[in-house]
Design a protein around this motif. Structure first.
Motif, PDB file in Angstrom:
ATOM      1  N   THR A 102     -10.673  21.350 -51.216  1.00 27.72           N
ATOM      2  CA  THR A 102     -10.314  21.367 -52.631  1.00 27.72           C
ATOM      3  C   THR A 102     -11.317  20.556 -53.439  1.00 27.72           C
ATOM      4  O   THR A 102     -11.786  20.991 -54.507  1.00 27.72           O
ATOM      5  CB  THR A 102      -8.896  20.799 -52.826  1.00 27.72           C
ATOM      6  OG1 THR A 102      -7.961  21.621 -52.119  1.00 27.72           O
ATOM      7  CG2 THR A 102      -8.523  20.765 -54.301  1.00 27.72           C
ATOM      8  N   LYS A 105     -14.752  22.456 -53.580  1.00 33.85           N
ATOM      9  CA  LYS A 105     -14.744  23.554 -54.544  1.00 33.85           C
ATOM     10  C   LYS A 105     -14.777  23.026 -55.978  1.00 33.85           C
ATOM     11  O   LYS A 105     -15.422  23.610 -56.858  1.00 33.85           O
ATOM     12  CB  LYS A 105     -13.501  24.414 -54.338  1.00 33.85           C
ATOM     13  CG  LYS A 105     -13.498  25.184 -53.028  1.00 33.85           C
ATOM     14  CD  LYS A 105     -12.178  25.910 -52.829  1.00 33.85           C
ATOM     15  CE  LYS A 105     -12.125  26.616 -51.493  1.00 33.85           C
ATOM     16  NZ  LYS A 105     -10.806  27.255 -51.250  1.00 33.85           N
ATOM     17  N   TRP A 106     -14.100  21.917 -56.212  1.00 34.75           N
ATOM     18  CA  TRP A 106     -14.077  21.343 -57.561  1.00 34.75           C
ATOM     19  C   TRP A 106     -15.456  20.814 -57.943  1.00 34.75           C
ATOM     20  O   TRP A 106     -15.935  21.011 -59.068  1.00 34.75           O
ATOM     21  CB  TRP A 106     -13.036  20.225 -57.619  1.00 34.75           C
ATOM     22  CG  TRP A 106     -12.975  19.566 -58.964  1.00 34.75           C
ATOM     23  CD1 TRP A 106     -12.570  20.115 -60.145  1.00 34.75           C
ATOM     24  CD2 TRP A 106     -13.373  18.221 -59.267  1.00 34.75           C
ATOM     25  NE1 TRP A 106     -12.670  19.195 -61.163  1.00 34.75           N
ATOM     26  CE2 TRP A 106     -13.159  18.026 -60.650  1.00 34.75           C
ATOM     27  CE3 TRP A 106     -13.864  17.161 -58.500  1.00 34.75           C
ATOM     28  CZ2 TRP A 106     -13.425  16.805 -61.273  1.00 34.75           C
ATOM     29  CZ3 TRP A 106     -14.128  15.953 -59.121  1.00 34.75           C
ATOM     30  CH2 TRP A 106     -13.918  15.788 -60.496  1.00 34.75           C
ATOM     31  N   GLN A 111     -14.083  24.350 -60.162  1.00 33.59           N
ATOM     32  CA  GLN A 111     -12.682  24.723 -60.237  1.00 33.59           C
ATOM     33  C   GLN A 111     -12.051  24.628 -58.848  1.00 33.59           C
ATOM     34  O   GLN A 111     -12.727  24.785 -57.830  1.00 33.59           O
ATOM     35  CB  GLN A 111     -12.509  26.142 -60.761  1.00 33.59           C
ATOM     36  CG  GLN A 111     -13.220  27.200 -59.939  1.00 33.59           C
ATOM     37  CD  GLN A 111     -13.065  28.587 -60.511  1.00 33.59           C
ATOM     38  OE1 GLN A 111     -12.426  28.788 -61.526  1.00 33.59           O
ATOM     39  NE2 GLN A 111     -13.659  29.581 -59.846  1.00 33.59           N
ATOM     40  N   ALA A 112     -10.779  24.339 -58.822  1.00 32.99           N
ATOM     41  CA  ALA A 112     -10.055  24.235 -57.567  1.00 32.99           C
ATOM     42  C   ALA A 112      -8.577  24.431 -57.840  1.00 32.99           C
ATOM     43  O   ALA A 112      -8.088  24.113 -58.929  1.00 32.99           O
ATOM     44  CB  ALA A 112     -10.305  22.879 -56.903  1.00 32.99           C
ATOM     45  N   ASN A 113      -7.904  24.951 -56.840  1.00 37.53           N
ATOM     46  CA  ASN A 113      -6.473  25.182 -56.965  1.00 37.53           C
ATOM     47  C   ASN A 113      -5.771  24.560 -55.762  1.00 37.53           C
ATOM     48  O   ASN A 113      -5.549  25.220 -54.748  1.00 37.53           O
ATOM     49  CB  ASN A 113      -6.171  26.686 -57.026  1.00 37.53           C
ATOM     50  CG  ASN A 113      -4.683  26.954 -57.141  1.00 37.53           C
ATOM     51  OD1 ASN A 113      -3.930  26.137 -57.666  1.00 37.53           O
ATOM     52  ND2 ASN A 113      -4.250  28.104 -56.642  1.00 37.53           N
TER      53      ASN A 113
END
Length: 372
Positions: A102, A105-106, A111-113
């Motif tokens: 996470t 990706k951020w 962005q990250a979820n």
């Protein structure tokens, strides 16, 4: 465990358990195929040969790894220690690496979820291992557990509500292979049929021929495999309707499972039975599994392998690179640095802190027990 315990003797010291090199060799070969499958993925969009290799690898490598994991799993009612190991060896690393992905990706993609129910990239197999172990004691109570798990695998493809959440679709899809591994150990098939002995030449020649024919079919009919989206079928991750399959798609999955089984048998037939300089790396496959995706991530994101020409140069290079990555990530310096992440012992998590420290760092989630 990879050995048979000696018979207990009153007042006698238990004899040391002897490792069986076959299983460590098979584990390492499987993890090399995992790395290769992920490494070659970007080449498959522009190369028929790369796609053929990719389809061949994905046709059997995860089923084979599931068989190995099942072979070393126990179906007895779990003890407190075994229950704790599910948390320390599987759940804790999953949470740690899902958090790391996470953050990655951020930082890289902006962005990250954060969502622990949707495993990132390679992490689905950790959840699958946890669920495999949880359901095995119940499966062992049934008559014909293999038949039941095959029926479950075929049925889930018809239910669109069973998806990638908690990797449930893949877990149930591959459950027959895990159960098969347990069944082989439970009925002592390896010893009864002397499968650890040296294989006859015709067996090895037949296995090589089978892979050669399978590879040729994967390459020669590659346009047909693209048209039917075969790679997605091999993931066991989507329902049949999403894959565009007919009402009798269960028969297609059954055929793919049969192919996976035959190729897995050929794979195990080719695995060396002796001990080599790389054999002990098979005890540390979880390090390779969890870390290799971070090594490959730059290649995946930069697109360096897209439109890579000529294929005859890049594809062998990627194969060699996959072996090197697997070897490097299993070495002692890497294990020393990343052990707190991959083999955490969170004593604070348990009401009985001793549960976290039992057996030190001697177990691999796929079943390997390392020497003291």
């Amino acid at each position: 465990m990879t050995t048979t315990p000696s018979a207990p003797q009153t007042g006698a010291v238990r004899a040391p358990r002897r490792r069986v090199p076959l299983w460590d060799n098979a584990r390492f070969a499987c993890i090399v195929l995992v790395v290769l499958g992920h490494a070659v993925q970007r080449l498959t969009y522009d190369s028929d040969i790369a796609l053929g290799l990719y389809l061949l690898v994905y046709a059997f490598h995860m089923p084979a790894l599931a068989i190995i994991s099942g072979y070393f799993s126990k179906s007895d009612s779990p003890s407190r220690r075994q229950m704790a190991r599910v948390l320390t060896d599987i759940v804790a690393p999953y949470v740690i690496f899902e958090t790391l992905w996470t953050l990655t990706k951020w930082l890289v993609e902006g962005q990250a979820n954060p969502n622990l129910t949707q495993p990132s990239w390679t992490l689905w197999f950790l959840l699958a291992l946890a669920l495999f172990r949880l359901v095995l004691p119940y499966l062992a109570l049934l008559r014909w557990p293999l038949v039941w798990t095959v029926a479950i695998s075929l049925a889930v493809g018809y239910w669109p509500n069973i998806d990638s959440t908690l990797s449930l679709s893949r877990t149930l899809g591959l459950l027959p292979f895990f159960t098969l591994g347990w069944w082989l150990a439970h009925h002592d098939i390896v010893a009864r049929f002397r499968l650890l002995q040296r294989r006859r030449l015709w067996v090895r020649v037949g296995a090589v021929a089978l892979f050669a024919v399978s590879g040729f079919v994967a390459w020669y009919f590659v346009d047909a495999w693209r048209a039917v989206n075969l790679r997605e079928w091999l993931f066991y991750d989507e329902d049949y309707a999403t894959l565009g399959g007919p009402w009798w798609s269960g028969a297609l999955r059954l055929a793919l499972m049969a192919i996976a089984l035959v190729l897995s048998v050929a794979f195990f037939a080719l695995i060396p039975r002796g001990t080599y300089w790389w054999t002990h790396f098979g005890q540390y496959t979880m390090y390779v599994y969890l870390l290799h995706s971070f090594v490959l991530y730059p290649f995946r994101e930069t697109g360096i392998l897209r439109n890579a020409e000529p294929t005859w140069l890049w594809l062998p290079a990627v194969v060699v690179l996959s072996v090197v990555i697997a070897l490097a990530l299993a070495t002692k310096p890497v294990r020393t640095v990343f052990r707190p992440l991959i083999e955490p012992r969170p004593a604070w998590l348990f009401a009985d802190p001793a549960l976290a420290g039992r057996e030190g760092h001697r177990s691999d989630p796929t079943g390997s027990r390392r020497p003291r």
